[in-house]
Design a protein around this motif. Structure first.
Motif, PDB file in Angstrom:
ATOM      1  N   SER A  75      12.351  36.417  12.976  1.00  0.00           N
ATOM      2  CA  SER A  75      13.932  36.066  14.049  1.00  0.00           C
ATOM      3  C   SER A  75      14.991  35.628  13.491  1.00  0.00           C
ATOM      4  CB  SER A  75      13.360  35.708  15.893  1.00  0.00           C
ATOM      5  OG  SER A  75      13.001  36.585  16.067  1.00  0.00           O
ATOM      6  N   MET A  76      15.738  36.149  13.527  1.00  0.00           N
ATOM      7  CA  MET A  76      17.133  35.228  12.688  1.00  0.00           C
ATOM      8  C   MET A  76      18.458  34.870  13.723  1.00  0.00           C
ATOM      9  SD  MET A  76      16.248  35.056   9.907  1.00  0.00           S
ATOM     10  CE  MET A  76      17.183  34.475   8.687  1.00  0.00           C
ATOM     11  N   PRO A  77      18.600  34.240  13.659  1.00  0.00           N
ATOM     12  CA  PRO A  77      20.485  33.651  15.077  1.00  0.00           C
ATOM     13  C   PRO A  77      20.936  34.058  14.177  1.00  0.00           C
ATOM     14  CG  PRO A  77      19.226  31.350  13.568  1.00  0.00           C
ATOM     15  CD  PRO A  77      18.524  32.725  13.125  1.00  0.00           C
ATOM     16  N   ALA A  78      21.933  34.445  15.018  1.00  0.00           N
ATOM     17  CA  ALA A  78      23.969  34.924  14.529  1.00  0.00           C
ATOM     18  C   ALA A  78      23.920  32.901  13.929  1.00  0.00           C
ATOM     19  CB  ALA A  78      24.021  34.856  15.656  1.00  0.00           C
ATOM     20  N   ALA A  79      25.712  33.657  13.420  1.00  0.00           N
ATOM     21  CA  ALA A  79      25.955  31.707  12.986  1.00  0.00           C
ATOM     22  C   ALA A  79      26.176  31.533  13.853  1.00  0.00           C
ATOM     23  CB  ALA A  79      26.903  32.689  11.951  1.00  0.00           C
ATOM     24  N   GLY A  80      26.023  29.493  13.790  1.00  0.00           N
ATOM     25  CA  GLY A  80      25.744  28.937  14.239  1.00  0.00           C
ATOM     26  C   GLY A  80      24.795  28.428  14.919  1.00  0.00           C
ATOM     27  N   GLY A  81      23.726  29.088  14.880  1.00  0.00           N
ATOM     28  CA  GLY A  81      22.199  28.769  15.760  1.00  0.00           C
ATOM     29  C   GLY A  81      21.657  28.109  14.272  1.00  0.00           C
ATOM     30  N   ASP A  82      20.378  27.778  14.830  1.00  0.00           N
ATOM     31  CA  ASP A  82      19.690  27.139  14.470  1.00  0.00           C
ATOM     32  C   ASP A  82      18.691  28.198  13.465  1.00  0.00           C
ATOM     33  OD1 ASP A  82      20.338  24.921  14.699  1.00  0.00           O
ATOM     34  OD2 ASP A  82      18.916  24.321  16.619  1.00  0.00           O
ATOM     35  N   ALA A 120      24.951  37.212   8.578  1.00  0.00           N
ATOM     36  CA  ALA A 120      24.727  35.907   9.423  1.00  0.00           C
ATOM     37  C   ALA A 120      25.499  36.201  10.925  1.00  0.00           C
ATOM     38  CB  ALA A 120      25.039  34.378   8.413  1.00  0.00           C
ATOM     39  N   ASP A 121      26.110  37.317  10.931  1.00  0.00           N
ATOM     40  CA  ASP A 121      27.225  37.694  12.262  1.00  0.00           C
ATOM     41  C   ASP A 121      26.901  37.660  13.194  1.00  0.00           C
ATOM     42  OD1 ASP A 121      26.719  39.389  10.878  1.00  0.00           O
ATOM     43  OD2 ASP A 121      28.613  41.092  11.888  1.00  0.00           O
ATOM     44  N   ARG A 122      25.555  38.291  13.654  1.00  0.00           N
ATOM     45  CA  ARG A 122      24.808  38.722  14.715  1.00  0.00           C
ATOM     46  C   ARG A 122      23.070  38.440  14.569  1.00  0.00           C
ATOM     47  NH1 ARG A 122      25.103  44.861  14.964  1.00  0.00           N
ATOM     48  NH2 ARG A 122      24.356  44.947  16.435  1.00  0.00           N
ATOM     49  N   ALA A 123      22.751  38.323  15.222  1.00  0.00           N
ATOM     50  CA  ALA A 123      21.260  38.218  15.280  1.00  0.00           C
ATOM     51  C   ALA A 123      20.390  39.266  14.994  1.00  0.00           C
ATOM     52  CB  ALA A 123      20.800  37.947  16.780  1.00  0.00           C
ATOM     53  N   HIS A 124      18.971  38.862  14.521  1.00  0.00           N
ATOM     54  CA  HIS A 124      18.266  40.457  13.944  1.00  0.00           C
ATOM     55  C   HIS A 124      17.143  39.989  13.971  1.00  0.00           C
ATOM     56  CE1 HIS A 124      19.699  38.672  10.599  1.00  0.00           C
ATOM     57  NE2 HIS A 124      18.636  38.839   9.962  1.00  0.00           N
ATOM     58  N   GLU A 125      16.123  41.107  13.595  1.00  0.00           N
ATOM     59  CA  GLU A 125      15.232  41.036  12.376  1.00  0.00           C
ATOM     60  C   GLU A 125      14.891  41.077  11.653  1.00  0.00           C
ATOM     61  OE1 GLU A 125      11.754  39.489  14.806  1.00  0.00           O
ATOM     62  OE2 GLU A 125      12.825  39.165  16.241  1.00  0.00           O
ATOM     63  N   ARG A 152      10.629  47.454  19.313  1.00  0.00           N
ATOM     64  CA  ARG A 152      10.454  46.529  19.869  1.00  0.00           C
ATOM     65  C   ARG A 152      12.210  45.998  20.488  1.00  0.00           C
ATOM     66  NH1 ARG A 152      11.619  41.348  19.019  1.00  0.00           N
ATOM     67  NH2 ARG A 152       9.875  41.546  16.957  1.00  0.00           N
ATOM     68  N   CYS A 153      12.279  46.121  18.726  1.00  0.00           N
ATOM     69  CA  CYS A 153      14.297  46.205  18.384  1.00  0.00           C
ATOM     70  C   CYS A 153      14.689  47.021  18.927  1.00  0.00           C
ATOM     71  CB  CYS A 153      14.274  46.672  16.966  1.00  0.00           C
ATOM     72  SG  CYS A 153      13.742  44.738  15.754  1.00  0.00           S
ATOM     73  N   ASP A 154      14.048  48.568  19.524  1.00  0.00           N
ATOM     74  CA  ASP A 154      15.476  49.271  19.765  1.00  0.00           C
ATOM     75  C   ASP A 154      15.561  48.877  21.601  1.00  0.00           C
ATOM     76  OD1 ASP A 154      15.364  50.661  17.674  1.00  0.00           O
ATOM     77  OD2 ASP A 154      14.074  51.937  18.140  1.00  0.00           O
ATOM     78  N   ARG A 155      14.029  48.404  22.620  1.00  0.00           N
ATOM     79  CA  ARG A 155      13.836  48.235  23.672  1.00  0.00           C
ATOM     80  C   ARG A 155      15.004  46.785  23.683  1.00  0.00           C
ATOM     81  NH1 ARG A 155       8.472  49.013  22.549  1.00  0.00           N
ATOM     82  NH2 ARG A 155       8.038  46.478  22.493  1.00  0.00           N
ATOM     83  N   GLU A 156      14.855  45.999  22.846  1.00  0.00           N
ATOM     84  CA  GLU A 156      15.627  45.266  23.527  1.00  0.00           C
ATOM     85  C   GLU A 156      17.372  44.430  22.425  1.00  0.00           C
ATOM     86  OE1 GLU A 156      12.775  41.627  21.970  1.00  0.00           O
ATOM     87  OE2 GLU A 156      11.827  42.277  22.822  1.00  0.00           O
ATOM     88  N   GLY A 157      17.277  45.670  22.408  1.00  0.00           N
ATOM     89  CA  GLY A 157      18.984  46.130  21.154  1.00  0.00           C
ATOM     90  C   GLY A 157      19.047  45.355  20.760  1.00  0.00           C
ATOM     91  N   LEU A 158      17.903  45.020  19.547  1.00  0.00           N
ATOM     92  CA  LEU A 158      18.271  43.716  18.340  1.00  0.00           C
ATOM     93  C   LEU A 158      18.576  44.835  17.741  1.00  0.00           C
ATOM     94  CD1 LEU A 158      16.234  40.907  18.940  1.00  0.00           C
ATOM     95  CD2 LEU A 158      18.449  40.712  18.324  1.00  0.00           C
ATOM     96  N   PRO A 159      19.390  44.578  15.988  1.00  0.00           N
ATOM     97  CA  PRO A 159      19.605  45.197  15.112  1.00  0.00           C
ATOM     98  C   PRO A 159      18.011  44.072  13.716  1.00  0.00           C
ATOM     99  CG  PRO A 159      21.483  43.620  14.826  1.00  0.00           C
ATOM    100  CD  PRO A 159      20.395  43.611  16.816  1.00  0.00           C
TER     101      PRO A 159
END
Length: 207
Positions: A75-82, A120-125, A152-159
């Motif tokens: 699970s990758m955070p958006a830019a600026g996150g750890d 790195a601009d958006r959180a994603h799997e 799960r990505c679809d349910r949670e709105g994650l790319p």
């Protein structure tokens, strides 16, 4: 009949390493990192073990119930996150080389190249790797493992994001909703990789 899938634990480490080692022995990127076939046969598993340990600690590994396929996700955070490990990517690449094959600069180079190309601009799997036992390839096990997380990505709105290591595998991922990025990842004096991205599918998109 559906494919049974479960989350892997520490007890599955050797199984996952073996699956990845067998599945990627003839992969173009593995062949570039370890050009000599015999050396690859005896050393490649160390790289797969390092990847497995990282994801067991920081992400999720799914395996089929029969132990013939696995998928490694972070699970990758958006830019600026750890990031998952909170570490510096350059240092991570050095540590990977030192732990896997200290004299092989290509271990470090491939880690750097993939980190630099990662969005790195958006959180994603992030689907880091998927391995299917050679005798079971072509049976849809890989697709089932990927779709398991995409639901799960679809349910949670994650790319979701991945790098395909062959043009053939891009076709599989396209069927699962991924599209190729504008640029390929061209390894110096080596093979090409195809970064791919998938937007979540909403209820309206499904209709």
């Amino acid at each position: 009949m559906g494919v049974g899938i479960r989350a892997a634990g520490e007890d599955d480490r050797e199984l996952v390493v073996r699956l990845l080692d067998e599945a990627f022995q003839d992969d173009p990127v593995s062949g570039w990192v370890f050009p000599e076939r015999e050396y690859r046969r005896t050393t490649h598993h160390r790289l797969m073990a390092a990847f497995t340990d990282i994801v067991l600690a920081e992400g999720r590994i799914d395996v089929t119930e029969d132990g013939t396929a696995c998928a490694l996700w972070l699970s990758m955070p958006a830019a600026g996150g750890d990031g998952p490990d909170g570490g510096d990517e350059a240092d991570d690449a050095v540590r990977l080389r030192e732990s896997v094959d200290p004299a092989n600069a290509r271990v470090e180079e491939i880690a750097r190249l993939m980190a630099e190309s990662h969005p790195a601009d958006r959180a994603h799997e992030y689907l880091w790797m998927i391995g299917v036992a050679p005798a079971r390839q072509g049976e849809g096990l890989g697709s089932a493992l990927v779709q398991h997380v995409l639901d799960r990505c679809d349910r949670e709105g994650l790319p979701a994001y991945l790098e395909a290591s062959s043009e053939r595998s891009t076709k599989l991922y396209e069927r699962l909703g991924f599209t190729c990025a504008d640029r390929t990842l061209d390894i110096p004096d080596g093979p090409r990789m195809w970064p791919m991205w998938r937007e979540p599918v909403t209820g309206r998109d499904r209709s």
